[in-house]
Design a protein around this motif. Structure first.
Motif, PDB file in Angstrom:
ATOM      1  N   PRO A 227       0.829  -1.210   0.000  1.00 58.66           N
ATOM      2  CA  PRO A 227       0.000   0.000   0.000  1.00 58.66           C
ATOM      3  C   PRO A 227       0.865   1.263   0.000  1.00 58.66           C
ATOM      4  O   PRO A 227       1.952   1.287   0.585  1.00 58.66           O
ATOM      5  N   ILE A 228       0.349   2.304  -0.665  1.00 59.59           N
ATOM      6  CA  ILE A 228       1.105   3.527  -0.888  1.00 59.59           C
ATOM      7  C   ILE A 228       0.344   4.714  -0.308  1.00 59.59           C
ATOM      8  O   ILE A 228      -0.873   4.826  -0.477  1.00 59.59           O
ATOM      9  N   ASP A 229       1.075   5.591   0.359  1.00 59.43           N
ATOM     10  CA  ASP A 229       0.525   6.867   0.806  1.00 59.43           C
ATOM     11  C   ASP A 229       0.688   7.851  -0.357  1.00 59.43           C
ATOM     12  O   ASP A 229       1.801   8.261  -0.682  1.00 59.43           O
TER      13      ASP A 229
ATOM     14  N   THR B 286       4.624   0.630   2.432  1.00 58.67           N
ATOM     15  CA  THR B 286       5.002  -0.441   3.341  1.00 58.67           C
ATOM     16  C   THR B 286       4.696  -1.773   2.661  1.00 58.67           C
ATOM     17  O   THR B 286       3.907  -1.830   1.713  1.00 58.67           O
ATOM     18  N   VAL B 287       5.345  -2.809   3.144  1.00 56.81           N
ATOM     19  CA  VAL B 287       5.093  -4.158   2.634  1.00 56.81           C
ATOM     20  C   VAL B 287       4.245  -4.875   3.672  1.00 56.81           C
ATOM     21  O   VAL B 287       4.700  -5.128   4.791  1.00 56.81           O
ATOM     22  N   GLU B 288       3.002  -5.151   3.313  1.00 55.69           N
ATOM     23  CA  GLU B 288       2.038  -5.744   4.247  1.00 55.69           C
ATOM     24  C   GLU B 288       1.730  -7.187   3.834  1.00 55.69           C
ATOM     25  O   GLU B 288       2.026  -7.593   2.715  1.00 55.69           O
ATOM     26  N   PRO B 289       1.132  -7.977   4.738  1.00 53.60           N
ATOM     27  CA  PRO B 289       0.765  -9.348   4.365  1.00 53.60           C
ATOM     28  C   PRO B 289      -0.151  -9.367   3.139  1.00 53.60           C
ATOM     29  O   PRO B 289      -1.018  -8.500   3.000  1.00 53.60           O
ATOM     30  N   PRO B 290       0.039 -10.336   2.247  1.00 53.11           N
ATOM     31  CA  PRO B 290      -0.840 -10.437   1.072  1.00 53.11           C
ATOM     32  C   PRO B 290      -2.308 -10.554   1.471  1.00 53.11           C
ATOM     33  O   PRO B 290      -2.640 -11.043   2.563  1.00 53.11           O
ATOM     34  N   LEU B 291      -3.173 -10.113   0.563  1.00 54.96           N
ATOM     35  CA  LEU B 291      -4.615 -10.236   0.785  1.00 54.96           C
ATOM     36  C   LEU B 291      -5.136 -11.603   0.323  1.00 54.96           C
ATOM     37  O   LEU B 291      -6.319 -11.909   0.520  1.00 54.96           O
ATOM     38  N   SER B 292      -4.268 -12.419  -0.256  1.00 57.21           N
ATOM     39  CA  SER B 292      -4.693 -13.711  -0.801  1.00 57.21           C
ATOM     40  C   SER B 292      -5.022 -14.690   0.312  1.00 57.21           C
ATOM     41  O   SER B 292      -4.337 -14.757   1.333  1.00 57.21           O
ATOM     42  N   ARG B 293      -6.085 -15.478   0.078  1.00 56.99           N
ATOM     43  CA  ARG B 293      -6.476 -16.542   1.004  1.00 56.99           C
ATOM     44  C   ARG B 293      -6.193 -17.904   0.362  1.00 56.99           C
ATOM     45  O   ARG B 293      -5.972 -17.974  -0.861  1.00 56.99           O
ATOM     46  N   ALA B 294      -6.204 -18.937   1.169  1.00 57.14           N
ATOM     47  CA  ALA B 294      -5.850 -20.275   0.677  1.00 57.14           C
ATOM     48  C   ALA B 294      -6.636 -20.615  -0.592  1.00 57.14           C
ATOM     49  O   ALA B 294      -7.872 -20.535  -0.595  1.00 57.14           O
TER      50      ALA B 294
ATOM     51  N   ASP C 230      -3.002   8.038  -6.673  1.00 51.99           N
ATOM     52  CA  ASP C 230      -4.136   7.811  -5.774  1.00 51.99           C
ATOM     53  C   ASP C 230      -3.823   6.539  -4.986  1.00 51.99           C
ATOM     54  O   ASP C 230      -3.843   5.434  -5.544  1.00 51.99           O
ATOM     55  N   GLY C 231      -3.518   6.713  -3.699  1.00 54.19           N
ATOM     56  CA  GLY C 231      -3.074   5.571  -2.897  1.00 54.19           C
ATOM     57  C   GLY C 231      -4.103   4.461  -2.810  1.00 54.19           C
ATOM     58  O   GLY C 231      -3.747   3.287  -2.677  1.00 54.19           O
ATOM     59  N   SER C 232      -5.391   4.788  -2.922  1.00 53.35           N
ATOM     60  CA  SER C 232      -6.410   3.749  -2.723  1.00 53.35           C
ATOM     61  C   SER C 232      -6.552   2.857  -3.951  1.00 53.35           C
ATOM     62  O   SER C 232      -6.728   1.650  -3.823  1.00 53.35           O
ATOM     63  N   THR C 233      -6.437   3.419  -5.155  1.00 56.67           N
ATOM     64  CA  THR C 233      -6.619   2.627  -6.383  1.00 56.67           C
ATOM     65  C   THR C 233      -5.297   2.346  -7.084  1.00 56.67           C
ATOM     66  O   THR C 233      -5.232   1.493  -7.966  1.00 56.67           O
ATOM     67  N   GLY C 234      -4.252   3.104  -6.751  1.00 59.00           N
ATOM     68  CA  GLY C 234      -2.994   2.986  -7.472  1.00 59.00           C
ATOM     69  C   GLY C 234      -2.993   3.733  -8.797  1.00 59.00           C
ATOM     70  O   GLY C 234      -1.996   3.724  -9.517  1.00 59.00           O
ATOM     71  N   ALA C 235      -4.113   4.380  -9.141  1.00 65.97           N
ATOM     72  CA  ALA C 235      -4.170   5.133 -10.400  1.00 65.97           C
ATOM     73  C   ALA C 235      -3.256   6.352 -10.312  1.00 65.97           C
ATOM     74  O   ALA C 235      -3.097   6.950  -9.249  1.00 65.97           O
ATOM     75  N   PHE C 236      -2.629   6.697 -11.432  1.00 67.74           N
ATOM     76  CA  PHE C 236      -1.797   7.902 -11.445  1.00 67.74           C
ATOM     77  C   PHE C 236      -2.024   8.686 -12.720  1.00 67.74           C
ATOM     78  O   PHE C 236      -2.552   8.169 -13.711  1.00 67.74           O
ATOM     79  N   THR C 237      -1.651   9.962 -12.664  1.00 66.53           N
ATOM     80  CA  THR C 237      -1.714  10.833 -13.831  1.00 66.53           C
ATOM     81  C   THR C 237      -0.357  11.511 -13.988  1.00 66.53           C
ATOM     82  O   THR C 237       0.434  11.565 -13.046  1.00 66.53           O
ATOM     83  N   VAL C 238      -0.096  11.988 -15.194  1.00 69.07           N
ATOM     84  CA  VAL C 238       1.136  12.716 -15.467  1.00 69.07           C
ATOM     85  C   VAL C 238       0.773  14.198 -15.537  1.00 69.07           C
ATOM     86  O   VAL C 238       0.031  14.617 -16.426  1.00 69.07           O
ATOM     87  N   GLU C 239       1.254  14.951 -14.563  1.00 68.78           N
ATOM     88  CA  GLU C 239       0.886  16.368 -14.431  1.00 68.78           C
ATOM     89  C   GLU C 239       2.100  17.250 -14.742  1.00 68.78           C
ATOM     90  O   GLU C 239       3.234  16.778 -14.747  1.00 68.78           O
ATOM     91  N   PRO C 240       1.885  18.554 -14.996  1.00 71.42           N
ATOM     92  CA  PRO C 240       3.032  19.435 -15.247  1.00 71.42           C
ATOM     93  C   PRO C 240       4.011  19.400 -14.077  1.00 71.42           C
ATOM     94  O   PRO C 240       3.602  19.334 -12.906  1.00 71.42           O
ATOM     95  N   PRO C 241       5.320  19.442 -14.378  1.00 74.70           N
ATOM     96  CA  PRO C 241       6.315  19.468 -13.302  1.00 74.70           C
ATOM     97  C   PRO C 241       6.088  20.636 -12.344  1.00 74.70           C
ATOM     98  O   PRO C 241       5.538  21.676 -12.733  1.00 74.70           O
TER      99      PRO C 241
END
Lengths: 193, 193
Positions: A139-141, A148-156, B141-152
């Motif tokens: 997951p990314i801020d 951070t590297v968190e446990p996978p969301l995959s289940r058996a 976008d930390g929740s979806t991982g989507a990103f855009t390329v914006e002006p520097p």
């Protein structure tokens, strides 16, 4: 037929255009590093940078395409139980364990396992790029870019399935890094159809 | 002495261990793709995957270290006016312009410019990895991982400075992709001290 990759090990095999590869997490919370090389010319290799650029998304899932460094589609993701994989980080290695974990006698990691498995195909260690890390949960801020590297969301029993769009050599591991796998090393399974 | 890279072009040069490279955005909002290869063995190359893994952060700035595929520090970032660079995406190429922009007669892009500039050093096109994209602004976008390329976020005269930790060959461009540069192609400058 289902093949099993033992904990902290890896393998390589060929996958023909049109075949599908299903990667299975039999016990849950286990990462598998996936590499792909063109059989026609192994200098053509899976590329995180090309793939992410074309997807405009860090988290890939069903319907997304994995591109080579020559901008050719190598694999299509055609099914995915989990929806969270990583395509940012290189396979764990002796140096990873020394630098991040402070291990005195580090394991060779996915990197070493892939080097050994891919050597018979003439692929050199320096030619191992960022892998598609099946089930890896990073997951990314968005505001700081910290992750951070968190446990996978995959289940058996959860799976992710790829269709080959060219004749490939595949490298695949049961990941060797504690943090990536929720603190326990488990096997990975795969099936070719 | 300040050197100038014309809009949509690129260059390559050597940088000795201990020297510093300052990349300058003379007009503002212009990206520069940076590659680094070890002069001792050009198979050793800058690695986004290793670097990001050790930094645990996507956005790198002063104090951060850029690692090779062999987990050796190649460059240290020792000064940075901007604090927003990208290390996810590969240099723009003919294929980028065809796939993302739909160009019928695409420019060779940073990739083509780097191929031409690095050829005299014996570096092949397939050996061009994800570049450190100075000033490139890719919010996520930390929740979806989507990103855009914006002006520097860089303004006229802003710089980022790297210190070489080994003898290097550097590839450097004034980026050729409209979206990455706020819709206008400008020069990049650099200085070696």
């Amino acid at each position: 037929m289902v093949e099993t990759i033992s904990p902290r090990s890896g393998t390589a095999f060929t996958l023909d255009r049109g075949q599908t590869l299903t990667v299975i997490d039999p016990e849950g919370r286990q990462v598998a590093d996936l590499l792909a090389y063109s059989r026609a010319d192994t200098r053509e290799v899976i590329s995180s940078g090309r793939t992410l650029d074309y997807a405009s998304r860090l988290y890939l899932t069903t319907g997304d395409r994995l591109y080579s460094n020559r901008s050719t589609v190598m694999l299509d993701i055609i099914a995915d139980d989990v929806g969270r994989h990583d395509f940012l980080l290189t396979p764990c290695s002796k140096e990873t364990f020394a630098i991040i974990y402070g291990d005195a006698d580090p394991h060779r990691g996915c990197f070493g396992n892939l080097v050994a498995a891919l050597a018979p195909y003439g692929i050199e260690p320096d030619a191992i790029p960022v892998a598609f890390n099946c089930f890896m949960n990073v997951p990314i801020d968005g505001s700081t870019g910290a992750f951070t590297v968190e446990p996978p969301l995959s289940r058996a029993g959860d799976t992710v399935t790829f269709r080959a769009e060219m004749d490939l050599i595949i490298g695949l591991t049961a990941c060797s890094a504690l943090q990536s796998n929720g603190g326990a090393f488990k096997p990975i399974q795969y099936r070719i159809d």
